[in-house]
Design a protein around this motif. Structure first.
Motif, short mmCIF file in Angstrom:
data_model
loop_
_atom_site.label_atom_id
_atom_site.label_comp_id
_atom_site.label_asym_id
_atom_site.label_seq_id
_atom_site.Cartn_x
_atom_site.Cartn_y
_atom_site.Cartn_z
N ALA A 4 0.83 -1.21 0.00
CA ALA A 4 0.00 0.00 0.00
C ALA A 4 0.86 1.25 0.00
O ALA A 4 0.59 2.23 -0.71
N ILE A 5 1.93 1.23 0.79
CA ILE A 5 2.78 2.41 0.88
C ILE A 5 3.48 2.66 -0.45
O ILE A 5 3.66 3.81 -0.87
N LEU A 10 0.21 8.32 2.89
CA LEU A 10 -0.24 6.99 3.31
C LEU A 10 0.52 6.57 4.55
O LEU A 10 1.75 6.70 4.63
N LEU A 11 -0.23 6.06 5.54
CA LEU A 11 0.35 5.57 6.79
C LEU A 11 -0.13 4.15 7.00
O LEU A 11 -1.30 3.84 6.76
N GLY A 12 0.79 3.29 7.44
CA GLY A 12 0.43 1.91 7.75
C GLY A 12 0.64 1.61 9.22
O GLY A 12 1.76 1.79 9.72
N LEU A 35 2.72 2.86 14.35
CA LEU A 35 3.07 3.22 12.98
C LEU A 35 4.14 2.29 12.48
O LEU A 35 5.22 2.17 13.07
N ARG A 36 3.82 1.60 11.37
CA ARG A 36 4.77 0.63 10.83
C ARG A 36 5.44 1.17 9.57
O ARG A 36 6.64 1.02 9.39
N ARG A 37 4.67 1.78 8.71
CA ARG A 37 5.22 2.27 7.45
C ARG A 37 4.58 3.63 7.12
O ARG A 37 3.47 3.93 7.54
N GLU A 38 5.30 4.44 6.33
CA GLU A 38 4.83 5.77 5.95
C GLU A 38 5.37 6.11 4.56
O GLU A 38 6.53 5.83 4.25
N SER A 39 4.49 6.70 3.75
CA SER A 39 4.93 7.13 2.41
C SER A 39 5.74 8.42 2.54
O SER A 39 5.72 9.09 3.57
N ARG A 40 6.47 8.74 1.48
CA ARG A 40 7.24 9.98 1.52
C ARG A 40 6.27 11.16 1.60
O ARG A 40 5.41 11.34 0.72
N ARG A 88 6.25 17.59 5.99
CA ARG A 88 5.10 17.31 6.84
C ARG A 88 5.43 16.07 7.69
O ARG A 88 5.54 14.97 7.16
N THR A 89 5.56 16.27 8.95
CA THR A 89 5.87 15.17 9.88
C THR A 89 4.91 15.11 11.04
O THR A 89 5.06 14.28 11.93
#
Length: 509
Positions: free
Chosen positions: A121-122, A131-133, A139-144, A149-150
């Motif tokens: 998905a990411i 996108l956040l997983g 939080l496991r994964r995050e798109s750029r 923006r953090t």
């Protein structure tokens, strides 16, 4: 010999030339010319009016611009909201479809774990979304992220809101990076006890950027256009108001002794402003004509009154009080001159009243009956062959007293130019919807050169007989006809008599 009744006879003093300028005693109307201060005040008022007009134009332009910009901005924002919602719906449906099949689209093999779904998905993230997983609440994964923006991953409130959803959920969150619209979808393959959540986020300021930029650009361009419009309005208003300034300038230049100024008119101007200038000039023409006629009337009346006064003073100055015969003759002469002045004053008052429409008392009159009554009154004026030619069997709205006054004056005038046995006829009829009442005679008629002046005050033809009147009878007749909205017609053949006709509307308003 003519039908003019005026008399300019002098009984002891020569008559002054009419073209001679009136003396100070006879012309007392005076007016000081407008000074520079009044001109400056007039110019200031004109500039103030111009400024107000331009100000209102600018205000309306800016108001229209503000309303238009606001409506456009709101429509663009609404379009951005719909675009955000459509994108979230589309991406949520796409992820739900893939995770529902359990097949990785990139490899064609089944997903082995929830983490693999999050990783896929990411990698499918688009540049305009975040996108956040989340796996088991963390939080496991995050798109750029799009830009620096953090805040979302570091926002515990957002994490608590989306990390443990058990069904597809939508919402809005206000983060440190701005408002974000999100959609959370729980994911995971069958048999994996881990709880995974895919969160799709879209920052609204990115979507609203186009709308805000378009609104700013529209406002800047609109303000510039409004200022250009104001500048153009200033120039156009100056041209439009120029005739109005000309009217004011002309009005200030007119005095009681100088009515010759007129408002300049542009050739071919057919708009309301051009019509205003023409109307004002026509009004000034009427005022000038009336003023000149008034001055001539005062001058003529002064001469008519001065003559008997001079005669009376002259005889009183040489009166011998010890001579009864001289006293008796002087008293008779003074009485005769006083009666003549009384007749002159009466005729001047009659002329003045005849020209006042407010004194008109129109009523519904049987014209046939009025004509017969008039004929009965006229037959006693003099020993003439009186003839009633015709009567109009109609009713008309007229002032019977004024009409009687006019007809009697015409008949009296006819008796002065006829002798015993001569015919004088009276009649009335309706021609083309207008009422006509006439008096005709078999006298010598009116010479062609005397016709233009026959209705003038204090005027008479060269061959007119001596009259006790002041020469105002026909002027009174013309004034009565004009007040009724009609006119006096003259038909005459020298040596064959003359006919004076009152041509009147049947309904006087």
């Amino acid at each position: 010999m003519t039908h003019g009744e005026g008399s300019r006879r002098s009984r002891g003093e020569p008559v002054r030339d009419h073209d001679q300028a009136p003396s100070e005693e006879e012309a007392t109307i005076a007016s000081e010319p407008a000074d520079g201060g009044r001109s400056r005040r007039g110019a200031g008022r004109a500039t103030a009016a111009r400024t107000r007009i331009v100000g209102w134009v600018l205000l309306l332009a800016l108001g229209s611009l503000g309303v238009g910009t606001l409506v456009t901005w709101l429509l663009l924002l609404d379009e951005a909201d719909r675009r955000i919602e459509t994108a979230l719906d589309s991406r949520t449906a796409e992820f739900a479809r893939v995770t529902g099949t359990g097949i990785d689209p990139t490899t064609g093999r089944p997903f082995g774990s929830t983490d693999e779904i999050l990783r896929w998905a990411i990698t499918a993230a688009r540049p305009d979304e975040t996108l956040l997983g989340y796996l088991d609440g963390r939080l496991r994964r995050e798109s750029r992220p799009a830009g620096p923006r953090t805040a979302l991953r570091e926002d515990p409130a957002f994490t608590a809101l989306v990390s443990s959803v058990r069904r597809p959920t939508r919402g809005t969150h206000h983060s440190a990076d701005g408002e974000v619209r999100w959609s959370a979808l729980p994911v995971g393959p069958a048999g994996d006890p881990a709880c995974g959540v895919v969160v799709i986020g879209r920052f609204t300021d990115q979507e609203y950027g186009f709308a805000n930029g378009a609104a700013r650009s529209t406002a800047v361009v609109g303000v510039a256009a409004a200022l250009l419009t104001a500048a153009g309005a200033w120039l156009v208003t100056g041209r439009v108001l120029r005739p109005v300034r000309d009217v004011a300038t002309t009005a200030r230049a007119i005095t009681g002794t100088d009515l010759s100024h007129r408002v300049p008119q542009q050739a071919g101007a057919r708009d309301e402003i051009g019509e205003l200038a023409g109307t004002v000039n026509a009004m000034l023409d009427r005022v000038q004509t009336g003023t000149e006629a008034q001055l001539r009337f005062v001058d003529d009346a002064g001469h008519e009154l001065r003559t008997p006064i001079t005669i009376v003073r002259g005889h009183l100055g040489v009166l011998d009080p010890n001579d009864p015969e001289d006293v008796s003759g002087t008293v008779a002469l003074v009485d005769d001159e006083l009666r003549r002045m009384e007749r002159l004053v009466s005729e001047m008052l009659a002329l003045t009243r005849a020209r006042q429409p407010s004194l008109l008392r129109p009523e519904d009159v049987d014209v046939a009956e009025l004509t017969r009554d008039l004929f009965g009154k006229l037959t006693g004026l003099a020993d003439r062959d009186w003839l009633l030619q015709s009567v109009a069997p109609v009713r008309a709205r007229i002032d019977p007293d004024r009409i009687t006054q006019a007809v009697v004056a015409l008949a009296d005038n006819a008796t002065r130019f006829t002798g015993p046995g001569d015919r004088i006829a009276l009649g009335s009829e309706v021609v083309d919807g207008r009422l006509r009442i006439w008096v005709s005679d078999t006298g010598p008629g009116v010479a062609p050169e005397d016709r233009p002046r026959v209705f003038r005050r204090f005027a008479r033809g060269a061959d007119a007989p001596r009259s006790d009147g002041a020469g105002l009878g026909l002027s009174v007749v013309e004034a009565i006809a004009t007040t009724h909205g009609g006119r006096v017609l003259l038909e005459s053949t020298p040596g064959c008599g003359a006919t004076f006709t009152l041509d009147l509307p049947r309904d006087v308003r």
